[in-house]
Scaffold this motif. Structure first.
Motif, PDB file in Angstrom:
ATOM      1  N   LEU A 141     -68.459  14.280   7.805  1.00 28.10           N
ATOM      2  CA  LEU A 141     -69.687  15.052   7.796  1.00 28.10           C
ATOM      3  C   LEU A 141     -69.788  15.915   6.556  1.00 28.10           C
ATOM      4  N   ILE A 142     -68.676  16.482   6.144  1.00 28.06           N
ATOM      5  CA  ILE A 142     -68.724  17.303   4.934  1.00 28.06           C
ATOM      6  C   ILE A 142     -69.109  16.428   3.738  1.00 28.06           C
ATOM      7  N   VAL A 143     -68.552  15.235   3.711  1.00 30.09           N
ATOM      8  CA  VAL A 143     -68.891  14.335   2.603  1.00 30.09           C
ATOM      9  C   VAL A 143     -70.383  14.024   2.608  1.00 30.09           C
ATOM     10  N   VAL A 144     -70.893  13.773   3.816  1.00 24.22           N
ATOM     11  CA  VAL A 144     -72.333  13.515   3.914  1.00 24.22           C
ATOM     12  C   VAL A 144     -73.119  14.706   3.411  1.00 24.22           C
ATOM     13  N   GLY A 145     -72.642  15.894   3.789  1.00 22.02           N
ATOM     14  CA  GLY A 145     -73.317  17.093   3.326  1.00 22.02           C
ATOM     15  C   GLY A 145     -73.310  17.188   1.809  1.00 22.02           C
ATOM     16  N   LEU A 146     -72.166  16.838   1.236  1.00 23.09           N
ATOM     17  CA  LEU A 146     -72.098  16.855  -0.228  1.00 23.09           C
ATOM     18  C   LEU A 146     -73.108  15.890  -0.824  1.00 23.09           C
ATOM     19  N   LEU A 147     -73.188  14.726  -0.215  1.00 23.13           N
ATOM     20  CA  LEU A 147     -74.115  13.725  -0.741  1.00 23.13           C
ATOM     21  C   LEU A 147     -75.552  14.216  -0.646  1.00 23.13           C
ATOM     22  N   VAL A 148     -75.876  14.745   0.525  1.00 22.51           N
ATOM     23  CA  VAL A 148     -77.245  15.215   0.711  1.00 22.51           C
ATOM     24  C   VAL A 148     -77.556  16.337  -0.256  1.00 22.51           C
ATOM     25  N   GLY A 149     -76.607  17.237  -0.381  1.00 24.92           N
ATOM     26  CA  GLY A 149     -76.807  18.334  -1.327  1.00 24.92           C
ATOM     27  C   GLY A 149     -76.991  17.832  -2.736  1.00 24.92           C
ATOM     28  N   GLY A 150     -76.147  16.860  -3.092  1.00 26.54           N
ATOM     29  CA  GLY A 150     -76.288  16.298  -4.432  1.00 26.54           C
ATOM     30  C   GLY A 150     -77.627  15.635  -4.621  1.00 26.54           C
ATOM     31  N   LEU A 151     -78.056  14.958  -3.577  1.00 26.25           N
ATOM     32  CA  LEU A 151     -79.335  14.265  -3.638  1.00 26.25           C
ATOM     33  C   LEU A 151     -80.474  15.251  -3.863  1.00 26.25           C
ATOM     34  N   ILE A 152     -80.421  16.324  -3.066  1.00 26.97           N
ATOM     35  CA  ILE A 152     -81.487  17.312  -3.187  1.00 26.97           C
ATOM     36  C   ILE A 152     -81.475  17.934  -4.570  1.00 26.97           C
ATOM     37  N   LYS A 153     -80.279  18.186  -5.051  1.00 25.04           N
ATOM     38  CA  LYS A 153     -80.199  18.803  -6.368  1.00 25.04           C
ATOM     39  C   LYS A 153     -80.692  17.843  -7.441  1.00 25.04           C
ATOM     40  N   GLY A 154     -80.349  16.578  -7.203  1.00 29.02           N
ATOM     41  CA  GLY A 154     -80.781  15.596  -8.177  1.00 29.02           C
ATOM     42  C   GLY A 154     -82.284  15.497  -8.266  1.00 29.02           C
TER      43      GLY A 154
END
Lengths: 816, 203
Positions: A141-154
């Protein structure tokens, strides 16, 4: 994590990922619409509302309400009234058939979307079992959170950071309530001393050791950290030293470790909240002061007791009130679960109001209210409470971990190698030393000593989590300008403990051959023996004149029975001794299990053929004594059975949200029960067989259920007028199957040769063979007369849902 | 045997127990059944009679004969108390097994009131009735059906499948061991002798 069913179909495993991608893509335009004009209709109206709506690129706290939304409602109404009113100088527009009004629903929509994302993630993980076996869910889940966060930032937006208020007020309570309500009280109390020492002394040791060492590190020149004072370091130490219940739960639930270790680590993580709260507030206050006096330290010491005991006290009060309320809810069963949730939540909020320990209040409330509430509420409410708690806590946990990941991407970081690495190192060292030292001390007083293996697991299971993160985030930036560095260090420690320790603990547990949780089924024998042992030990203690553990427990139980139960439990159940209550609970469970297994078609394979005959052969007319089930219990069991087996026949006349109208077939059943009671005397002449499935007590309820549910026992006899006509509804898809399955079950259990003659008779009369092997009949006739048998049979069976006027007529089987 | 026992408990504990013994017996060298009536807290205990009985049971006192003793001296008192000593860390497998069996034998003797070596249905019913004796309004039937159910469960655990004409006489000691397999009695059945400072001395 709470296990959800695995889909297991290979083609379907792509679907969740599709959903995932869709959800992620869906997020983007929504976040983009930050800057869009929300409503074309309002274009003509006061334009000054819009800057309030467009919040720009603030590192916004998630879901802080945009001030513009409420104001929009007014211009809208104003606008419409103006429009219909005196015809302002507006250009005439065509009536918009379709419009977009995103801002209005924005907040609930985004919240729902995040929760949906969390749930889809959970779904996805369980569909791919190989990954979830190695990596605990929290890491994924943390990894998913990182991905989502990265996506949003991107995309260019700023991802939301885990708002501390949201965390403490909405995300944390469900998890704690779930843990507290289902806390295994007996083990908790037995190990309370150990748990308290770990929680209080251990956390204090961690905090001071870490804080002190970090201060020393900061003083070392050349690292640029000289400006961080001792108090700031101590504050940092106190934030990071607490073992986190969320992380512990998430990891320990998956490894199924033995109960002792589980309750030790978990109990510690719950009870150290008080210490954390006190230390946090203490150092936060002191960091502003120039000096720390003895008085301050003393006050801090006192406040610890106030915080913890006060929290417990508030929890107990709310627990008692909740138990008392549940006593009167017998007429409004639907909202019973709500009382439990609301009172617990209010306990939490009230404790937080006074800066007391909310977690301890919540635990105390759950523990206190549970035995009384469970005695009062209906079975359905009990199930509802259980599943709602599990659901909420599961979703909360998922959201917390996802947001941890997102916040990592979103937050401002300040990486300082020295600080971070030394924090990590000292955290581990502090934990290990603390556990070792405390265990050496505790083992002097424990009967069951903690082995080095146990100590290792306890040390290794000291995971840090989101509480530390949120506490740090709450720090005032103006007073603590090194907050970013703290955050970075905390996140690093969290990641390390969750990823490294979380992933490796399972293979380590296997490697060290730590005792795992034993799946023992609670049997009536165990219950009898446990109670006997309790009384015996109490007696021995009294004889020795030694007021020990058992003595006080016994006194508490007596007090409970005499005074408290009378107040808080409704009706007869207040006098019900524990053994009887346990027996009824088991009967209920087995009735449900039978029904459920019957529905899927599983036939209990290991059916023991032990019956009353085997253990009590001397008295031939063995009495089948039916334990006196209270009326409520019978009602409930009957309802469950009927609901499941005869679903198609149920017709609820009216249904509204406020009451569930009683079944129209109740009358028939009640009459039948009355008749049954009269007939009990006849039983004394009959040989009763009862089969007991392995390790299960087959109660008369079950046998009644089996007999009663076999529709084949009632053949429709169209030629006779005075027979009850009970037909199987062919229109329903379910009933033929249930008929077959139930029949199969009976056949399997009674080992009858499936002959057509017996088919027709069902399990009615077996006058010839009173001792056929393993007969399932509850009432095989011995030498008694047939009419009484018939009457008994008729009385004890379900007459079926359709009330017929001829119900009282004797049912004459074909063979007779 | 006393010397063996002395190895296992400290002399301080023995002193405390001796003092208590003298209290109960009224400074006489032996205790009779009537002396147990002086203990007020024991009144509330539902299985009081069984506990007192256990003190005088010759099988527990490791005497060769059977039946009930009329009076017990301090050594016998200590013998009974030794059944409740806590487990020690340095016990090996064999010692642990013996330890466990001792405790379970004590319990078994409490259930088996007629000393015939097995717990019959009637005796089991008796046990359950006593456990529920604190609730006077309860019907006798409930207790009996619980005992019946428990007995059947025990039979199915110990013997498994049974033909209708087979009779399960009662729970023998081996069966008893089987039933108790899941419960770790060695950690549960003990009294904390260590905290003897908190003894309530009622002079």
């Amino acid at each position: 994590m709470r296990a959800t069913g695995c889909l297991g179909v290979p083609t379907l495993h792509k679907l969740p990922s599709v959903f995932m991608v869709a959800a992620l893509l869906g997020l983007l335009p929504l976040l983009h619409s930050h800057g869009l004009q929300p409503n074309p209709m309002l274009a003509s109206e006061a334009p000054h509302h819009y800057p309030a709506v467009v919040r720009g690129n603030e590192p916004g706290d998630f879901t802080s309400a945009p001030p513009g939304i409420s104001e929009e409602i007014h211009p809208l109404s104003k606008h419409s009234s103006n429009h219909t009113g005196n015809g302002h100088s507006k250009p005439e527009k065509a009536f918009p058939v379709l419009g977009i009004d995103y801002t209005r629903i924005r907040i609930p929509f985004e919240i729902s979307l995040w929760i949906l994302l969390a749930c889809l993630m959970k779904l996805g993980f369980h569909v791919i079992p190989s990954v979830s076996n190695i990596v605990p869910e929290s890491c994924l889940l943390i990894v998913v959170g990182l991905l989502v966060g990265g996506l949003i930032k991107g995309v260019g937006e700023s991802p939301p950071i885990l708002n501390s208020e949201i965390f403490f007020l909405f995300l944390l309570p469900p998890i704690i309530l779930d843990a507290g309500y289902f806390l295994p009280l007996r083990q908790f109390m037995e190990n309370l001393g150990t748990i308290l020492i770990f929680a209080v002394v251990g956390t204090l040791w961690n905090a001071f050791f870490l804080g002190g060492l970090m201060y020393a590190v900061c003083q070392i020149g050349g690292t640029g950290l000289n400006h961080i004072g001792l108090l700031a370091n101590l504050l940092f130490g106190s934030i990071i030293s607490a073992v986190d219940p969320v992380a512990v739960l998430a990891v320990f639930e998956e490894i199924h470790i033995n109960e002792l270790l589980h309750i030790l680590v978990f109990g510690e993580s719950l009870l150290n909240d008080a210490v954390t709260v006190v230390l946090y507030h203490l150092f936060e206050e002191f960091a502003n002061n120039e000096q720390v006096t003895i008085i301050d330290i003393l006050l801090g010491f006192i406040s610890f007791f106030v915080v913890s005991l006060g929290g417990v006290f508030i929890g107990i009060i709310y627990g008692i009130v909740a138990a008392f309320t549940s006593r009167f809810t017998s007429h409004i069963r639907v909202i019973e679960p709500l009382f439990v949730f609301l009172y617990s939540y209010m306990a939490y909020l009230s404790a937080e109001l006074f800066h007391l320990s909310g977690i301890m209040a919540l635990i105390a409330a759950g523990v206190v209210m549970r035995p009384y509430v469970e005695a009062n509420i209906s079975h359905k409410s009990h199930t509802t409470i259980k599943y709602f708690l599990k659901m909420w806590s599961s979703v909360s946990e998922t959201l917390i971990f996802i947001f941890l990941g997102v916040s990592t991407v979103a937050g401002k970081h300040y990486w300082n190698w020295t600080f971070v690495i030394s924090t990590l190192l000292f955290c581990l060292i502090a934990r290990v030393l603390g556990v070792l030292g405390l265990t050496w001390f505790i083992n002097k007083f424990r009967i069951v000593k903690l082995t080095p293996k146990d100590q290792f697991i306890i040390a290794y299971g000291g995971l840090r989590g989101a509480i530390a993160f949120s506490l740090c985030y709450l720090l005032d930036y103006s007073h603590f300008n090194m907050r970013d560095m703290f955050l970075t260090a905390i996140i690093t420690v969290i990641f390390f403990t969750v990823f490294v320790q979380g992933m490796t603990i399972r293979p380590l547990v296997d490697l060290l051959a730590v005792k795992k949780k034993q799946e023992t089924k609670r049997s009536i024998n165990e219950e009898i023996h446990t109670q006997f042992l309790d009384h015996l030990l109490t007696g021995i203690e009294d004889i020795c004149g030694h007021y020990g553990h058992h003595h006080w427990k016994d006194k508490l139980n007596r007090f409970n029975k005499k005074y408290v139960k009378k107040c808080l439990i409704a009706g007869e159940r207040s006098k019900e001794p524990q053994l009887i209550a346990f027996y009824h609970k088991m009967e209920m469970k087995q009735a449900i299990e039978l029904v459920e297994s019957g529905g899927i078609g599983k036939i209990p394979s290991a059916v023991s053929t032990v019956s009353m005959q085997n253990i009590h052969p001397k008295t031939l007319p063995v009495e089948r004594i039916l334990p006196a089930l209270s009326k409520d219990k019978e009602e409930e069991i009957r309802k469950i059975l009927r609901n499941n087996l005869q679903k198609t026949r149920q017709r609820l006349r009216s249904y509204n949200r406020h009451t569930l109208v009683a079944d129209p077939y109740e009358e028939a059943w009640n009459q039948m029960l009355l008749r049954r009671q009269k007939v009990r005397q006849l039983e004394k002449k009959m040989n009763n067989y009862l089969t007991v499935p392995a390790h299960k007590v087959d109660s008369p309820t079950m046998s009644r259920a089996r007999i009663g549910s076999d529709p084949l026992a009632y053949e429709p006899k169209p030629d006779s007028e005075n027979l009850p006509i009970i037909t199987i509804d062919p229109a329903s898809p379910q009933s033929p199957e249930s008929v077959d399955l139930v029949n199969e079950e009976m056949k399997g259990m009674s080992r009858l040769p499936p002959s057509p003659e017996e088919d027709e008779e069902g399990l009615v009369m077996r006058v010839k063979e009173p001792s056929s092997p393993g007969t399932d009949d509850v009432f095989t006739p011995g030498t008694s007369d047939s009419p009484s048998n018939q009457r008994m049979l008729r009385c004890l069976s379900d007459p079926g849902p359709r009330p017929e006027p001829e119900e009282g007529e004797p049912f004459i089987p074909k063979g007779q | 045997f006393l010397s063996l026992f002395l190895l296992l408990v400290t002399s301080e504990q023995i002193e405390h127990l001796h003092r208590r013994f003298k209290q109960l017996s009224g400074d006489q060298p032996t205790i009779r059944k009537e002396h147990f009536d002086n203990i007020p807290d024991l009144e509330f205990n539902p299985i009081r009679s069984k506990i007192v009985h256990a003190f005088f049971d010759k099988r527990n006192l490791r005497q060769e004969s059977d039946g009930l003793a009329d009076e017990i001296n301090f050594e016998d008192f200590l013998t009974i108390m030794s059944y409740f000593r806590p487990i020690e860390m340095n016990m090996d497998e064999e010692q642990l097994d013996h330890f466990r069996k001792e405790k379970l034998k004590f319990l078994f003797h409490m259930y088996d009131s007629d000393h015939d070596g097995k717990i019959t249905l009637q005796e089991y019913r008796n046990v359950v009735e006593e456990l529920l004796s604190g609730n006077p309004h309860l019907e006798k039937e409930s207790a009996r059906s619980i005992a019946d159910g428990a007995m059947m469960e025990a039979a199915s655990i110990c013997v498994g499948q049974m033909e209708p004409d087979q009779v399960y006489e009662g729970i023998t000691f081996e069966d008893f061991l089987k039933i108790w397999q899941g419960i770790d009695i060695e950690t549960k059945m003990h009294v904390r002798f260590l905290n003897m400072e908190t003894i309530a001395q009622c002079h």
